[in-house]
Design a protein around this motif. Structure first.
Motif, PDB file in Angstrom:
ATOM      1  N   THR A 147      45.549  37.934  32.046  1.00 30.44           N
ATOM      2  CA  THR A 147      45.894  37.926  33.419  1.00 30.44           C
ATOM      3  C   THR A 147      46.770  36.670  33.825  1.00 30.44           C
ATOM      4  O   THR A 147      47.792  36.863  34.432  1.00 30.44           O
ATOM      5  CB  THR A 147      44.981  38.076  34.451  1.00 30.44           C
ATOM      6  N   MET A 148      46.256  35.566  33.233  1.00 35.01           N
ATOM      7  CA  MET A 148      47.230  34.286  33.472  1.00 35.01           C
ATOM      8  C   MET A 148      48.654  34.322  32.807  1.00 35.01           C
ATOM      9  O   MET A 148      49.600  34.027  33.470  1.00 35.01           O
ATOM     10  CB  MET A 148      46.454  33.081  33.046  1.00 35.01           C
ATOM     11  N   LEU A 149      48.600  34.920  31.783  1.00 29.60           N
ATOM     12  CA  LEU A 149      49.828  35.039  30.959  1.00 29.60           C
ATOM     13  C   LEU A 149      50.719  36.078  31.543  1.00 29.60           C
ATOM     14  O   LEU A 149      51.884  35.977  31.784  1.00 29.60           O
ATOM     15  CB  LEU A 149      49.595  35.367  29.528  1.00 29.60           C
ATOM     16  N   GLN A 150      50.222  37.163  32.213  1.00 29.50           N
ATOM     17  CA  GLN A 150      50.981  38.277  32.939  1.00 29.50           C
ATOM     18  C   GLN A 150      51.612  37.353  34.324  1.00 29.50           C
ATOM     19  O   GLN A 150      52.698  37.668  34.566  1.00 29.50           O
ATOM     20  CB  GLN A 150      50.091  39.410  33.162  1.00 29.50           C
ATOM     21  N   GLU A 151      50.778  36.724  34.901  1.00 25.30           N
ATOM     22  CA  GLU A 151      51.196  35.945  35.925  1.00 25.30           C
ATOM     23  C   GLU A 151      52.576  34.945  35.675  1.00 25.30           C
ATOM     24  O   GLU A 151      53.436  34.835  36.358  1.00 25.30           O
ATOM     25  CB  GLU A 151      50.195  35.157  36.730  1.00 25.30           C
ATOM     26  N   VAL A 152      52.305  34.377  34.646  1.00 23.88           N
ATOM     27  CA  VAL A 152      53.345  33.503  34.106  1.00 23.88           C
ATOM     28  C   VAL A 152      54.647  33.904  34.108  1.00 23.88           C
ATOM     29  O   VAL A 152      55.721  33.631  34.248  1.00 23.88           O
ATOM     30  CB  VAL A 152      52.907  32.523  32.825  1.00 23.88           C
ATOM     31  N   VAL A 153      54.525  35.228  33.159  1.00 27.14           N
ATOM     32  CA  VAL A 153      55.859  36.164  33.047  1.00 27.14           C
ATOM     33  C   VAL A 153      56.304  36.597  34.341  1.00 27.14           C
ATOM     34  O   VAL A 153      57.591  36.531  34.620  1.00 27.14           O
ATOM     35  CB  VAL A 153      55.377  37.131  32.187  1.00 27.14           C
TER      36      VAL A 153
ATOM     37  N   LEU B 206      51.593  33.210  43.546  1.00 27.80           N
ATOM     38  CA  LEU B 206      50.674  32.437  43.078  1.00 27.80           C
ATOM     39  C   LEU B 206      49.356  32.170  43.990  1.00 27.80           C
ATOM     40  O   LEU B 206      48.229  32.092  43.296  1.00 27.80           O
ATOM     41  CB  LEU B 206      51.178  31.215  42.821  1.00 27.80           C
ATOM     42  N   ALA B 207      49.385  32.036  45.254  1.00 22.51           N
ATOM     43  CA  ALA B 207      48.303  31.930  46.201  1.00 22.51           C
ATOM     44  C   ALA B 207      47.507  33.254  46.064  1.00 22.51           C
ATOM     45  O   ALA B 207      46.175  33.102  46.190  1.00 22.51           O
ATOM     46  CB  ALA B 207      48.804  31.765  47.581  1.00 22.51           C
ATOM     47  N   ASN B 208      48.098  34.323  46.091  1.00 22.20           N
ATOM     48  CA  ASN B 208      47.368  35.566  45.947  1.00 22.20           C
ATOM     49  C   ASN B 208      46.652  35.816  44.852  1.00 22.20           C
ATOM     50  O   ASN B 208      45.440  36.027  44.591  1.00 22.20           O
ATOM     51  CB  ASN B 208      48.233  36.944  46.094  1.00 22.20           C
ATOM     52  N   PHE B 209      47.247  35.420  43.550  1.00 24.81           N
ATOM     53  CA  PHE B 209      46.493  35.371  42.307  1.00 24.81           C
ATOM     54  C   PHE B 209      45.406  34.245  42.263  1.00 24.81           C
ATOM     55  O   PHE B 209      44.235  34.772  41.696  1.00 24.81           O
ATOM     56  CB  PHE B 209      47.674  34.964  41.203  1.00 24.81           C
ATOM     57  N   THR B 210      45.341  33.278  42.775  1.00 19.27           N
ATOM     58  CA  THR B 210      44.555  32.343  42.842  1.00 19.27           C
ATOM     59  C   THR B 210      43.425  32.681  43.506  1.00 19.27           C
ATOM     60  O   THR B 210      42.235  32.399  43.307  1.00 19.27           O
ATOM     61  CB  THR B 210      45.106  30.682  43.335  1.00 19.27           C
ATOM     62  N   LEU B 211      43.564  33.110  45.030  1.00 19.68           N
ATOM     63  CA  LEU B 211      42.458  33.728  45.754  1.00 19.68           C
ATOM     64  C   LEU B 211      41.855  34.911  44.948  1.00 19.68           C
ATOM     65  O   LEU B 211      40.724  34.968  45.211  1.00 19.68           O
ATOM     66  CB  LEU B 211      43.150  33.985  47.076  1.00 19.68           C
ATOM     67  N   SER B 212      42.323  35.890  44.449  1.00 20.64           N
ATOM     68  CA  SER B 212      41.873  36.715  43.772  1.00 20.64           C
ATOM     69  C   SER B 212      40.943  36.553  42.850  1.00 20.64           C
ATOM     70  O   SER B 212      39.868  36.959  42.278  1.00 20.64           O
ATOM     71  CB  SER B 212      42.866  37.883  43.473  1.00 20.64           C
ATOM     72  N   THR B 213      41.548  35.290  41.850  1.00 17.62           N
ATOM     73  CA  THR B 213      40.753  34.786  40.610  1.00 17.62           C
ATOM     74  C   THR B 213      39.561  34.117  41.279  1.00 17.62           C
ATOM     75  O   THR B 213      38.161  34.404  40.686  1.00 17.62           O
ATOM     76  CB  THR B 213      41.684  33.812  39.812  1.00 17.62           C
ATOM     77  N   PHE B 214      39.575  33.291  42.195  1.00  8.52           N
ATOM     78  CA  PHE B 214      38.449  32.594  42.842  1.00  8.52           C
ATOM     79  C   PHE B 214      37.336  33.355  43.287  1.00  8.52           C
ATOM     80  O   PHE B 214      36.344  33.177  43.477  1.00  8.52           O
ATOM     81  CB  PHE B 214      38.772  31.410  43.650  1.00  8.52           C
ATOM     82  N   SER B 215      37.915  34.337  44.049  1.00  7.87           N
ATOM     83  CA  SER B 215      36.943  35.379  44.870  1.00  7.87           C
ATOM     84  C   SER B 215      35.869  35.943  43.957  1.00  7.87           C
ATOM     85  O   SER B 215      35.105  36.464  44.265  1.00  7.87           O
ATOM     86  CB  SER B 215      37.843  36.112  45.891  1.00  7.87           C
ATOM     87  N   ASP B 216      36.561  36.351  42.854  1.00  6.20           N
ATOM     88  CA  ASP B 216      35.725  37.219  41.782  1.00  6.20           C
ATOM     89  C   ASP B 216      35.354  36.366  40.740  1.00  6.20           C
ATOM     90  O   ASP B 216      35.014  36.757  39.629  1.00  6.20           O
ATOM     91  CB  ASP B 216      36.618  38.214  40.948  1.00  6.20           C
ATOM     92  N   PHE B 217      35.200  35.014  41.042  1.00  2.00           N
ATOM     93  CA  PHE B 217      34.779  33.985  39.876  1.00  2.00           C
ATOM     94  C   PHE B 217      33.319  34.227  39.601  1.00  2.00           C
ATOM     95  O   PHE B 217      32.943  33.669  38.518  1.00  2.00           O
ATOM     96  CB  PHE B 217      35.069  32.698  40.429  1.00  2.00           C
ATOM     97  N   HIS B 218      32.490  34.724  40.339  1.00  2.00           N
ATOM     98  CA  HIS B 218      31.079  34.867  40.179  1.00  2.00           C
ATOM     99  C   HIS B 218      30.738  35.687  38.821  1.00  2.00           C
ATOM    100  O   HIS B 218      29.961  35.609  38.195  1.00  2.00           O
ATOM    101  CB  HIS B 218      30.351  35.231  41.490  1.00  2.00           C
ATOM    102  N   GLU B 219      31.801  36.594  38.505  1.00  3.94           N
ATOM    103  CA  GLU B 219      31.655  37.688  37.601  1.00  3.94           C
ATOM    104  C   GLU B 219      31.580  36.610  36.123  1.00  3.94           C
ATOM    105  O   GLU B 219      31.018  36.719  35.021  1.00  3.94           O
ATOM    106  CB  GLU B 219      32.776  38.529  37.485  1.00  3.94           C
ATOM    107  N   TYR B 220      32.394  35.544  36.109  1.00  8.88           N
ATOM    108  CA  TYR B 220      32.817  34.574  34.940  1.00  8.88           C
ATOM    109  C   TYR B 220      31.758  33.770  34.733  1.00  8.88           C
ATOM    110  O   TYR B 220      31.574  33.060  33.533  1.00  8.88           O
ATOM    111  CB  TYR B 220      34.240  34.019  35.206  1.00  8.88           C
ATOM    112  N   LEU B 221      30.736  33.594  35.666  1.00  7.38           N
ATOM    113  CA  LEU B 221      29.678  32.368  35.759  1.00  7.38           C
ATOM    114  C   LEU B 221      28.439  33.150  35.068  1.00  7.38           C
ATOM    115  O   LEU B 221      27.217  32.272  34.636  1.00  7.38           O
ATOM    116  CB  LEU B 221      29.334  31.808  37.039  1.00  7.38           C
ATOM    117  N   LYS B 222      28.350  34.440  34.796  1.00  7.33           N
ATOM    118  CA  LYS B 222      27.041  35.032  34.343  1.00  7.33           C
ATOM    119  C   LYS B 222      26.819  34.451  32.787  1.00  7.33           C
ATOM    120  O   LYS B 222      27.794  34.458  32.022  1.00  7.33           O
ATOM    121  CB  LYS B 222      27.297  36.275  34.299  1.00  7.33           C
TER     122      LYS B 222
END
Length: 89
Positions: free
Chosen positions: A12-18, A73-89
């Protein structure tokens, strides 16, 4: 964090860069092609002409598209950090 989550986050980060860099690179490519065709037709082989034209076009494209890029970029950052709890499992 699983391998699958890391791969998904990286993809997803590479897609955003492109998405963000694509329009700027496209402007630089189009300007380079136009300047190169003009240089071939006029036999003007000065590297400064192509460099300055590319820099001006890229700077103009950045200036025009910067608000969209910031919002995206702000929308991507907010969506990534809002769903960050899934990555902490």
């Amino acid at each position: 964090m699983d391998i699958d989550q890391v791969v998904l986050l990286g993809r997803t980060m590479l897609q955003e860069v492109v998405i963000l860099a694509g329009p700027i690179l496209a402007v630089a490519i189009v300007v380079s092609l136009v300047v190169n065709v003009a240089q071939v037709l006029t036999s003007l082989q000065d590297t400064t002409v192509s460099t300055v034209a590319r820099l001006v076009a890229t700077g103009g494209a950045l200036f025009v598209s910067m608000p969209w890029m910031w919002r995206h970029l702000a929308n991507f950052t907010l969506s990534t950090f809002s769903d960050f709890h899934e990555y902490l499992k």
